[in-house]
Design a protein around this motif. Structure first.
Motif, mmCIF file in Angstrom:
data_model
loop_
_atom_site.group_PDB
_atom_site.id
_atom_site.type_symbol
_atom_site.label_atom_id
_atom_site.label_comp_id
_atom_site.label_asym_id
_atom_site.label_seq_id
_atom_site.Cartn_x
_atom_site.Cartn_y
_atom_site.Cartn_z
ATOM 1 N N GLU A 189 52.914 -5.064 65.916
ATOM 2 C CA GLU A 189 53.053 -4.508 67.267
ATOM 3 C C GLU A 189 53.899 -3.236 67.268
ATOM 4 O O GLU A 189 53.857 -2.470 68.214
ATOM 5 C CB GLU A 189 53.651 -5.548 68.225
ATOM 6 N N ARG A 190 54.647 -3.017 66.199
ATOM 7 C CA ARG A 190 55.458 -1.799 66.057
ATOM 8 C C ARG A 190 54.785 -0.789 65.135
ATOM 9 O O ARG A 190 55.401 0.189 64.726
ATOM 10 C CB ARG A 190 56.831 -2.143 65.503
ATOM 11 N N GLY A 191 53.545 -1.065 64.737
ATOM 12 C CA GLY A 191 52.803 -0.141 63.892
ATOM 13 C C GLY A 191 52.949 -0.367 62.405
ATOM 14 O O GLY A 191 52.503 0.443 61.601
ATOM 15 N N SER A 192 53.553 -1.473 62.009
ATOM 16 C CA SER A 192 53.741 -1.768 60.597
ATOM 17 C C SER A 192 52.422 -2.167 59.938
ATOM 18 O O SER A 192 51.538 -2.745 60.576
ATOM 19 C CB SER A 192 54.740 -2.917 60.448
ATOM 20 N N ALA A 193 52.306 -1.870 58.666
ATOM 21 C CA ALA A 193 51.165 -2.354 57.892
ATOM 22 C C ALA A 193 51.233 -3.883 57.830
ATOM 23 O O ALA A 193 52.312 -4.467 57.881
ATOM 24 C CB ALA A 193 51.201 -1.781 56.484
ATOM 25 N N LEU A 194 50.090 -4.519 57.732
ATOM 26 C CA LEU A 194 50.021 -5.977 57.653
ATOM 27 C C LEU A 194 49.670 -6.379 56.229
ATOM 28 O O LEU A 194 48.620 -5.998 55.718
ATOM 29 C CB LEU A 194 48.969 -6.522 58.625
ATOM 30 N N VAL A 195 50.552 -7.121 55.588
ATOM 31 C CA VAL A 195 50.276 -7.661 54.263
ATOM 32 C C VAL A 195 49.595 -9.007 54.468
ATOM 33 O O VAL A 195 50.063 -9.851 55.228
ATOM 34 C CB VAL A 195 51.571 -7.815 53.438
ATOM 35 N N VAL A 196 48.460 -9.197 53.789
ATOM 36 C CA VAL A 196 47.647 -10.398 53.979
ATOM 37 C C VAL A 196 47.520 -11.124 52.644
ATOM 38 O O VAL A 196 47.086 -10.546 51.653
ATOM 39 C CB VAL A 196 46.245 -10.027 54.528
ATOM 40 N N LEU A 197 47.912 -12.396 52.637
ATOM 41 C CA LEU A 197 47.766 -13.253 51.474
ATOM 42 C C LEU A 197 46.439 -13.997 51.584
ATOM 43 O O LEU A 197 45.887 -14.120 52.673
ATOM 44 C CB LEU A 197 48.914 -14.266 51.409
ATOM 45 N N TYR A 198 45.952 -14.545 50.467
ATOM 46 C CA TYR A 198 44.721 -15.322 50.460
ATOM 47 C C TYR A 198 45.057 -16.787 50.198
ATOM 48 O O TYR A 198 45.971 -17.110 49.454
ATOM 49 C CB TYR A 198 43.757 -14.829 49.370
ATOM 50 N N SER A 199 44.289 -17.691 50.801
ATOM 51 C CA SER A 199 44.450 -19.124 50.574
ATOM 52 C C SER A 199 43.091 -19.789 50.407
ATOM 53 O O SER A 199 42.156 -19.497 51.154
ATOM 54 C CB SER A 199 45.173 -19.770 51.759
ATOM 55 N N ASP A 200 43.001 -20.712 49.443
ATOM 56 C CA ASP A 200 41.809 -21.548 49.287
ATOM 57 C C ASP A 200 41.801 -22.688 50.302
ATOM 58 O O ASP A 200 40.774 -23.335 50.486
ATOM 59 C CB ASP A 200 41.759 -22.162 47.881
ATOM 60 N N ALA A 201 42.960 -22.970 50.913
ATOM 61 C CA ALA A 201 43.111 -24.097 51.840
ATOM 62 C C ALA A 201 43.964 -23.626 53.020
ATOM 63 O O ALA A 201 45.171 -23.874 53.061
ATOM 64 C CB ALA A 201 43.748 -25.285 51.134
ATOM 65 N N LEU A 202 43.347 -22.943 53.956
ATOM 66 C CA LEU A 202 44.063 -22.256 55.026
ATOM 67 C C LEU A 202 44.956 -23.189 55.849
ATOM 68 O O LEU A 202 46.117 -22.866 56.105
ATOM 69 C CB LEU A 202 43.063 -21.525 55.923
ATOM 70 N N GLU A 203 44.442 -24.333 56.261
ATOM 71 C CA GLU A 203 45.239 -25.253 57.076
ATOM 72 C C GLU A 203 46.452 -25.770 56.302
ATOM 73 O O GLU A 203 47.546 -25.906 56.854
ATOM 74 C CB GLU A 203 44.391 -26.419 57.594
ATOM 75 N N ALA A 204 46.267 -26.073 55.021
ATOM 76 C CA ALA A 204 47.379 -26.549 54.200
ATOM 77 C C ALA A 204 48.435 -25.458 54.050
ATOM 78 O O ALA A 204 49.637 -25.738 54.107
ATOM 79 C CB ALA A 204 46.871 -27.005 52.830
ATOM 80 N N THR A 205 48.002 -24.218 53.886
ATOM 81 C CA THR A 205 48.950 -23.114 53.775
ATOM 82 C C THR A 205 49.693 -22.923 55.087
ATOM 83 O O THR A 205 50.907 -22.707 55.098
ATOM 84 C CB THR A 205 48.238 -21.822 53.346
ATOM 85 N N LEU A 206 49.000 -23.028 56.208
ATOM 86 C CA LEU A 206 49.657 -22.923 57.511
ATOM 87 C C LEU A 206 50.741 -24.000 57.634
ATOM 88 O O LEU A 206 51.854 -23.719 58.079
ATOM 89 C CB LEU A 206 48.643 -23.046 58.644
ATOM 90 N N SER A 207 50.452 -25.212 57.209
ATOM 91 C CA SER A 207 51.445 -26.299 57.260
ATOM 92 C C SER A 207 52.654 -25.982 56.388
ATOM 93 O O SER A 207 53.794 -26.233 56.783
ATOM 94 C CB SER A 207 50.816 -27.618 56.808
#
Length: 124
Positions: A61-79
């Protein structure tokens, strides 16, 4: 080996360096090497980098670049992110390349994690 004119390293500002280190160690298993009280480096996490003590942190929201990681198990990573003290600021949503969520780590930086689209019949 570094590649000519390719991204080689990323540095994150952190409002709380110790909290950032604890979070990434707990949520993703990262390890750090300290270089004095105001800098900690990580390596072999997809891209080498570090965190430095600062009075501001990166938010899209302040214009920063977004670093994005990858996950094979998105819900587990969110937890894992939540259990480690991360704040989910955009719950899992679909985008043309798959699904992802955004979170704030305790040092104030916004990052995202993406995964493949759920297979038909899977519960997102």
């Amino acid at each position: 080996m570094p590649r000519h004119e390719k991204i080689n390293y990323v540095e994150f500002a952190s409002l709380d360096l110790a909290a950032s280190k604890r979070f990434f160690a707990s949520a993703f298993g990262w390890s750090f090497e300290d270089y004095g009280p105001d800098y900690a480096a990580f390596s072999d996490e997809g891209l080498d980098g570090g965190f430095f003590r600062a009075e501001a942190a990166g938010r899209t929201e302040r214009g920063s670049a977004l670093v994005v990681l990858y996950s094979d198990a998105l819900e587990a990573t969110l937890s894992k992110v939540e259990a480690a003290g991360g704040e989910v600021v955009k719950p899992i949503f679909d985008f043309p390349g798959g699904r992802r969520f955004h979170f704030l780590e305790p040092g104030g930086n916004e990052l995202a994690v993406w995964g493949e689209a759920a297979a038909k019949g899977d519960v997102p």
